[in-house]
Scaffold this motif. Structure first.
Motif, short mmCIF file in Angstrom:
data_model
loop_
_atom_site.label_atom_id
_atom_site.label_comp_id
_atom_site.label_asym_id
_atom_site.label_seq_id
_atom_site.Cartn_x
_atom_site.Cartn_y
_atom_site.Cartn_z
N UNK A 132 0.84 -1.25 -0.05
CA UNK A 132 -0.13 -0.13 0.07
C UNK A 132 0.86 1.24 0.05
N UNK A 133 0.35 2.43 -0.38
CA UNK A 133 0.90 3.61 -0.34
C UNK A 133 0.37 4.37 1.19
N UNK A 134 1.29 4.84 1.84
CA UNK A 134 0.93 5.58 3.01
C UNK A 134 1.27 7.12 2.89
N UNK A 135 0.26 7.79 2.60
CA UNK A 135 0.47 9.17 2.43
C UNK A 135 0.39 9.83 3.73
N UNK A 136 1.61 9.70 4.35
CA UNK A 136 1.52 9.80 6.14
C UNK A 136 2.81 10.27 6.49
N UNK A 137 2.78 11.78 6.80
CA UNK A 137 1.68 12.80 6.77
C UNK A 137 1.59 13.21 5.46
N UNK A 138 0.20 14.01 5.28
CA UNK A 138 -0.26 14.33 4.11
C UNK A 138 0.74 15.57 4.01
N UNK A 139 1.45 15.83 2.39
CA UNK A 139 2.31 16.92 2.42
C UNK A 139 1.71 17.64 1.29
N UNK A 140 1.92 18.87 0.72
CA UNK A 140 1.40 19.30 -0.31
C UNK A 140 1.90 18.53 -1.76
N UNK A 141 0.62 18.21 -2.30
CA UNK A 141 1.02 17.61 -3.59
C UNK A 141 0.35 17.96 -4.77
N UNK A 142 0.41 17.62 -5.93
CA UNK A 142 -0.39 18.07 -7.11
C UNK A 142 -1.46 17.14 -7.34
N UNK A 143 -2.34 17.73 -8.35
CA UNK A 143 -3.56 16.88 -8.73
C UNK A 143 -3.47 15.63 -9.23
N UNK A 144 -1.91 15.25 -9.66
CA UNK A 144 -1.87 14.21 -10.69
C UNK A 144 -1.55 13.11 -9.62
N UNK A 145 -1.32 13.57 -8.42
CA UNK A 145 -0.81 12.54 -7.53
C UNK A 145 -1.65 11.03 -7.44
N UNK A 146 -2.94 10.84 -7.56
CA UNK A 146 -3.90 9.83 -7.46
C UNK A 146 -3.70 9.11 -8.80
N UNK A 147 -3.33 10.03 -9.99
CA UNK A 147 -3.24 9.26 -11.23
C UNK A 147 -1.95 8.41 -11.11
N UNK A 148 -0.84 9.12 -10.52
CA UNK A 148 0.49 8.27 -10.52
C UNK A 148 0.47 7.13 -9.90
N UNK A 149 -0.43 7.08 -8.57
CA UNK A 149 -0.41 6.09 -7.75
C UNK A 149 -1.48 4.71 -8.15
N UNK A 150 -2.11 5.27 -8.89
CA UNK A 150 -3.31 4.19 -9.45
C UNK A 150 -2.78 2.91 -10.02
N UNK A 151 -1.79 2.90 -11.07
CA UNK A 151 -1.10 1.86 -11.54
C UNK A 151 -0.37 0.83 -10.61
N UNK A 152 0.06 1.48 -9.40
CA UNK A 152 0.96 0.73 -8.63
C UNK A 152 0.37 -0.07 -7.49
N UNK A 153 -0.62 0.56 -6.84
CA UNK A 153 -1.33 0.04 -5.47
C UNK A 153 -2.89 -0.24 -5.77
N UNK A 154 -3.68 -0.83 -5.21
CA UNK A 154 -4.95 -0.76 -4.97
C UNK A 154 -5.37 -0.46 -3.30
N UNK A 155 -4.30 -0.07 -2.81
CA UNK A 155 -4.70 0.48 -1.19
C UNK A 155 -3.85 1.51 -0.83
#
Length: 272
Positions: A184-207
């Motif tokens: 899984x990816x842990x966005x922890x803690x949340x830091x400033x990110x771009x609007x593409x963050x989710x799109x980048x993560x989608x092919x890599x994990x399902x959690x």
């Protein structure tokens, strides 16, 4: 970060899971201290760091005999019931010294021979890919949680200059996926990110687990506030990201690419 190394011989290696880790029977830390020295690390304000000479990140204790200890303690623990292990709660098991010392690898070798019911590995280091050969033995009884707080390398350098680059972590997640290792990816803690963050993560994990200072530092954000982190946000003119509601924006962005049952908040995302 260059850290002073100390070699210690602890009397125990498995600790009872409590507080944030109450979902686990035990926590397991191959090292004390962490040379990544992240600016926001809550361990800075814990006794292990407060009552120690030297700044957090400048020292690391290597635990001698860790594998032998674990072998004995794991056997004992398993006679009492299920064993679920969180590695690691107050250090990174794959910080740079692991290249040489291989304490974490030695612990995995013990657990391959006598597996716990579940093993959770929390890291931000690509070095975890070195141990894919061992991790494959656990099948669905392991989860690697890779910290990726942002997709922006400039933000990573600002908050965690000694931590591994974001791209290297993403490539590691791809390797884990290709090797069949649950991750899984842990966005922890949340830091400033771009609007593409989710799109980048989608092919890599399902959690994906999302956490912030206010949910995850064990004190409603008070412990983190004492570290003066707000100044780091102020320097970037991004103070709106240092707010209890900032995670909601990241969650909303993630929902465009991940289903609700693939997203977890704070403690839920770290449970077995």
């Amino acid at each position: 970060m260059k850290s002073d190394l100390f070699y210690k011989s602890p009397k125990t290696i498995l600790n009872k899971g409590t507080g944030f880790l109450s979902g686990y029977t035990h926590s397991l830390n191959p090292y004390t201290g962490c040379s990544f020295g992240c600016s926001y690390c809550y361990v800075r304000k814990m006794p292990v760091a407060l009552f120690r000479e030297g700044e957090w990140g400048n020292w690391v204790d290597v635990k001698n005999g860790a594998a032998s200890l674990l072998k004995k303690e794991l056997n004992r623990a398993k006679t009492k019931g299920n064993v679920t292990i969180f590695m690691s709660s107050s250090t990174d098991p794959y910080q740079p010294i692991e290249h040489k010392e291989k304490v974490t690898r030695s612990l995995l070798e013990v657990m391959v021979e006598n597996p716990p019911d579940f093993l959770f590995i929390q890291t931000r280091s690509p070095l975890v890919s070195r141990d894919i050969d061992l991790l494959q033995h656990f099948k669905d009884k392991v989860r690697v949680s890779m910290t990726v707080e942002t997709d922006r390398e400039d933000i990573r350098k600002h908050f965690t200059p000694y931590a591994p680059p974001i791209l290297a972590r993403l490539k590691t997640l791809q390797l884990l996926a290709e090797s069949g290792i649950p991750a899984q990816v842990a966005i922890a803690p949340v830091l400033p990110s771009s609007e593409r963050f989710a799109e980048i993560l989608r092919p890599l994990v399902n959690r994906v687990c999302i956490d912030d200072y206010f949910m995850g530092d064990g004190s409603g954000g008070k412990r983190t506030h004492k570290m003066g982190l707000q100044a780091l946000y102020r320097n970037l003119e991004m103070e709106e990201w240092y707010d209890p509601s900032a995670y909601q924006m990241v969650y909303k962005r993630m929902r465009q690419y991940f289903s609700e049952d693939e997203l977890f908040l704070s403690q839920k995302g770290f449970e077995p």
